[in-house]
Design an enzyme around this catalytic site. Structure first.
Site, PDB file in Angstrom:
ATOM      1  CB  SER A  84       1.144  -8.697  10.143  1.00 13.06           C
ATOM      2  OG  SER A  84       1.886  -9.071  11.268  1.00 13.06           O
TER       3      SER A  84
ATOM      4  CE1 TYR B 232       0.790  -2.878   6.970  1.00 12.03           C
ATOM      5  CE2 TYR B 232      -0.135  -1.865   8.941  1.00 12.03           C
ATOM      6  CZ  TYR B 232      -0.298  -2.356   7.654  1.00 12.03           C
ATOM      7  OH  TYR B 232      -1.542  -2.316   7.053  1.00 12.03           O
TER       8      TYR B 232
HETATM    9  P1  NAD Z   1      -4.041  -9.953   2.775  1.00 15.56           P
HETATM   10  O1  NAD Z   1      -2.709 -10.409   3.270  1.00 15.56           O
HETATM   11  O2  NAD Z   1      -5.187 -10.885   2.895  1.00 15.56           O
HETATM   12  O3  NAD Z   1      -3.947  -9.434   1.288  1.00 15.56           O
HETATM   13  C1  NAD Z   1      -2.795  -8.864   0.750  1.00 15.56           C
HETATM   14  C2  NAD Z   1      -2.570  -9.492  -0.606  1.00 15.56           C
HETATM   15  O4  NAD Z   1      -1.418  -8.891  -1.203  1.00 15.56           O
HETATM   16  C3  NAD Z   1      -2.298 -11.001  -0.538  1.00 15.56           C
HETATM   17  O5  NAD Z   1      -3.136 -11.688  -1.439  1.00 15.56           O
HETATM   18  C4  NAD Z   1      -0.836 -11.138  -0.921  1.00 15.56           C
HETATM   19  O6  NAD Z   1      -0.537 -12.363  -1.545  1.00 15.56           O
HETATM   20  C5  NAD Z   1      -0.646  -9.920  -1.818  1.00 15.56           C
HETATM   21  N1  NAD Z   1       0.747  -9.488  -1.877  1.00 15.56           N
HETATM   22  C6  NAD Z   1       1.609  -9.326  -0.841  1.00 15.56           C
HETATM   23  N2  NAD Z   1       2.821  -8.981  -1.292  1.00 15.56           N
HETATM   24  C7  NAD Z   1       2.721  -8.898  -2.645  1.00 15.56           C
HETATM   25  C8  NAD Z   1       3.641  -8.603  -3.666  1.00 15.56           C
HETATM   26  N3  NAD Z   1       4.926  -8.320  -3.396  1.00 15.56           N
HETATM   27  N4  NAD Z   1       3.206  -8.613  -4.945  1.00 15.56           N
HETATM   28  C9  NAD Z   1       1.911  -8.922  -5.240  1.00 15.56           C
HETATM   29  N5  NAD Z   1       1.006  -9.230  -4.298  1.00 15.56           N
HETATM   30  C10 NAD Z   1       1.400  -9.227  -3.019  1.00 15.56           C
HETATM   31  O7  NAD Z   1      -4.347  -8.593   3.575  1.00 15.56           O
HETATM   32  P2  NAD Z   1      -5.660  -7.711   3.619  1.00 15.56           P
HETATM   33  O8  NAD Z   1      -6.123  -7.734   5.032  1.00 15.56           O
HETATM   34  O9  NAD Z   1      -6.580  -8.076   2.530  1.00 15.56           O
HETATM   35  O10 NAD Z   1      -5.042  -6.267   3.365  1.00 15.56           O
HETATM   36  C11 NAD Z   1      -5.163  -5.590   2.135  1.00 15.56           C
HETATM   37  C12 NAD Z   1      -4.572  -4.201   2.290  1.00 15.56           C
HETATM   38  O11 NAD Z   1      -5.264  -3.497   3.311  1.00 15.56           O
HETATM   39  C13 NAD Z   1      -3.107  -4.172   2.686  1.00 15.56           C
HETATM   40  O12 NAD Z   1      -2.502  -3.092   2.022  1.00 15.56           O
HETATM   41  C14 NAD Z   1      -3.148  -3.890   4.179  1.00 15.56           C
HETATM   42  O13 NAD Z   1      -1.972  -3.269   4.636  1.00 15.56           O
HETATM   43  C15 NAD Z   1      -4.339  -2.965   4.248  1.00 15.56           C
HETATM   44  N6  NAD Z   1      -4.982  -2.911   5.557  1.00 15.56           N
HETATM   45  C16 NAD Z   1      -5.672  -3.988   6.022  1.00 15.56           C
HETATM   46  C17 NAD Z   1      -6.289  -3.904   7.266  1.00 15.56           C
HETATM   47  C18 NAD Z   1      -7.083  -5.052   7.812  1.00 15.56           C
HETATM   48  O14 NAD Z   1      -7.632  -4.906   8.898  1.00 15.56           O
HETATM   49  N7  NAD Z   1      -7.182  -6.185   7.132  1.00 15.56           N
HETATM   50  C19 NAD Z   1      -6.186  -2.736   8.045  1.00 15.56           C
HETATM   51  C20 NAD Z   1      -5.459  -1.660   7.529  1.00 15.56           C
HETATM   52  C21 NAD Z   1      -4.889  -1.752   6.277  1.00 15.56           C
END
Ligand code: NAD
Length: 352
Positions: free
Chosen positions: A88, A151
Site C-alpha cells: 500500500s 513504498y
Molecule cells: P498481504 O498484505 O496480503 O500479504 C503480506 C503478508 O506479509 C501478510 O500476511 C502480513 O501479515 C505479512 N507481513 C507483513 N509484515 C510482516 C513482518 N514484519 N513479518 C512477517 N510477516 C509480515 O499483501 P500481498 O498483496 O499478498 O503482497 C505480497 C507481496 O507482494 C508484498 O511484498 C507486496 O509488496 C507485493 N506486491 C503486491 C502487489 C499486489 O497487487 N497485491 C503488487 C505489487 C507487489
C-alpha cells in the site's frame, strides 16, 4: 526443464497474506514441504487454516524484522519465496518508517538468512511501483523512473540489495515485479484495501465505491494464478538455461538500442509479472458490476462516486511481459476479464 516444483522444502514469507496463501496452496498440492513465516499484521490466520492439519505445513508466527526468526524459518529450506512486506502506497505515505523497517530491514534479514542457509534461489515480490514517474508504456524492466512513494523506494532498494547479494555472495535472486494482483484471499477490509476487493465488498453491500481521481486511469490487473505460475517458473528454470536465455535477450536488446548491454554472469534478474493488458478504472467498475449482478441484480444499478486523486498514484500502468515469457517461460493463462469472473464468484461466496 522440470515442469513443476515438487519434493522441495520452501519458505513462503507473508504466507498468511493474499499472494503468499495462494502460493502455499499451490505448492502443498505438489508434494512440497512448506514453512510459512508471517506476523499476521496484514495477513490472516483464516488464510492458512486449511493447511494447518497438513503434515507438510509449518506455520511460524514471527517478524522478518528479527534476524533470528528469519534464520530459524529458513533453516533446511531449498527455496525462499519472500512475500512478506507492508503493501500500500497510502500506508507508506502515512507511516514511512514502519514500511521502511519491514520492507527494507526485513528484506535484508531474509537475504542474510537465505545466504547463510545456502538457499538454492531467493524469489521475491518486487513491484510495478518501481517504475515510478516513468511515462513509458508498456513498462520494460530495463527502464524505471523516479519512485513516487516511500513504498516504491523500498521496492527499488530491495532490487539493489538482491542484485548485490547475487554479485557478492552468489545467492541466486529473482525479483517479480507484480502489477495489480487480484483474486482469492485478497483482503477487502481495512483502510488500505486494494481496489478490487474494496469495490467488490461495497457493491455486495449495496454501497457506492469511490473512484479516486480519474476513472480513465488504467492498470494491468493481474489474476493471482498467473502470479503463482510466474513464481514457480522462476524457481524451476535451471541457472544454466536462464543465463543462456538472458544472453540472447540482452544481445537482442543491445541491437535494438545500438548499445552493447552485457548479460549478467550470475542470477540476479527482475521480471514483470502481469497479463500485459490495460483496463481503465471505469472498465474495471463495469466488469465487477456485471459479474456481481449475476448473483444480485440490484448491483447493476449502483453508481460510483468520483473522489479526489490519491497522492503517489500514476495515471497508467501496463507491463511488457516479453522478458518473463522469453526467459522463464511465463505464459499467463487468465486475462483480467477471466480473472474477474472467477474472483467475483469467490468473493460472492466468501465475504458476505
Ligand atoms: P498481504 O498484505 O496480503 O500479504 C503480506 C503478508 O506479509 C501478510 O500476511 C502480513 O501479515 C505479512 N507481513 C507483513 N509484515 C510482516 C513482518 N514484519 N513479518 C512477517 N510477516 C509480515 O499483501 P500481498 O498483496 O499478498 O503482497 C505480497 C507481496 O507482494 C508484498 O511484498 C507486496 O509488496 C507485493 N506486491 C503486491 C502487489 C499486489 O497487487 N497485491 C503488487 C505489487 C507487489
Amino acid at each position: 526443464m522440470a515442469k513443476k516444483l515438487t519434493n522441495s522444502k520452501l519458505l513462503i514469507t507473508g504466507g498468511a497474506g493474499f499472494i503468499g496463501s495462494n502460493l502455499i496452496e499451490h505448492f502443498l498440492k505438489q508434494n512440497n514441504e512448506v514453512v510459512c513465516l508471517d506476523n499476521l499484521s496484514t495477513g490472516h490466520k483464516k488464510n492458512i487454516t486449511p493447511f494447518l492439519e497438513n503434515k507438510n505445513f509449518q506455520f511460524i508466527e514471527g517478524d522478518i524484522r528479527e534476524l533470528d526468526t528469519c534464520k530459524k524459518a529458513t533453516a533446511g529450506c531449498d527455496y525462499v519465496f519472500h512475500q512478506a512486506a507492508l503493501g500500500s502506497v497510502p500506508r507508506s505515505i502515512k507511516d514511512p518508517a514502519t514500511t521502511n523497517a519491514v520492507n527494507i530491514d526485513g528484506f535484508l534479514n531474509m537475504l542474510i538468512a537465505a545466504k547463510d542457509e545456502n538457499i538454492k534461489r531467493f524469489i521475491y515480490a518486487a513491484s510495478s511501483s518501481t517504475y515510478g514517474d516513468s511515462k513509458e508504456l508498456p513498462k520494460r524492466e530495463e527502464r524505471i523512473g523516479r519512485p513516487l512513494s516511500p513504498y516504491a523506494i523500498t521496492k527499488v532498494v530491495n532490487e539493489y540489495f538482491a542484485k548485490v547479494y547475487s554479485e557478492l555472495y552468489g545467492l541466486e535472486t529473482i525479483g517479480l515485479r507484480y502489477f495489480n494482483v487480484f483474486g482469492k484471499n485478497q483482503d477487502p477490509n481495512g483502510a488500505y484495501a486494494a481496489v478490487i476487493p474494496l469495490w467488490v465488498k461495497k457493491l455486495i453491500n449495496h454501497e457506492q465505491p469511490v473512484i479516486n481521481g480519474d476513472g480513465n486511469y488504467s492498470r494491468d490487473f493481474t489474476y493471482i494464478d498467473n502470479v503463482v505460475q510466474a513464481n514457480e517458473k522462476a524457481a524451476i528454470i535451471p541457472a544454466k538455461e536462464l543465463l543462456s536465455n538472458l544472453e540472447i535477450y540482452y544481445k537482442e536488446l543491445s541491437t535494438e538500442k545500438g548499445d552493447e548491454i552485457k548479460p549478467p554472469t550470475c542470477i540476479m534478474e527482475v521480471f514483470n509479472v502481469a497479463y500485459g493488458g490495460n483496463a481503465t478504472l471505469f472498465e474495471l467498475f463495469d466488469a465487477l458490476k456485471e459479474n456481481l449482478a449475476k448473483y444480485d441484480k440490484a448491483i447493476a444499478d449502483i453508481e460510483a462516486i468520483i473522489g479526489p486523486k490519491r497522492q503517489g498514484d500514476i495515471p497508467h500502468s501496463q507491463a511488457s511481459i516479453g522478458k518473463a515469457k522469453d526467459i522463464i517461460g511465463y505464459e499467463p493463462k487468465y486475462d483480467a476479464e477471466q480473472g474477474i469472473e472467477i474472483a467475483c464468484e469467490w468473493y460472492w461466496n466468501n465475504i458476505q
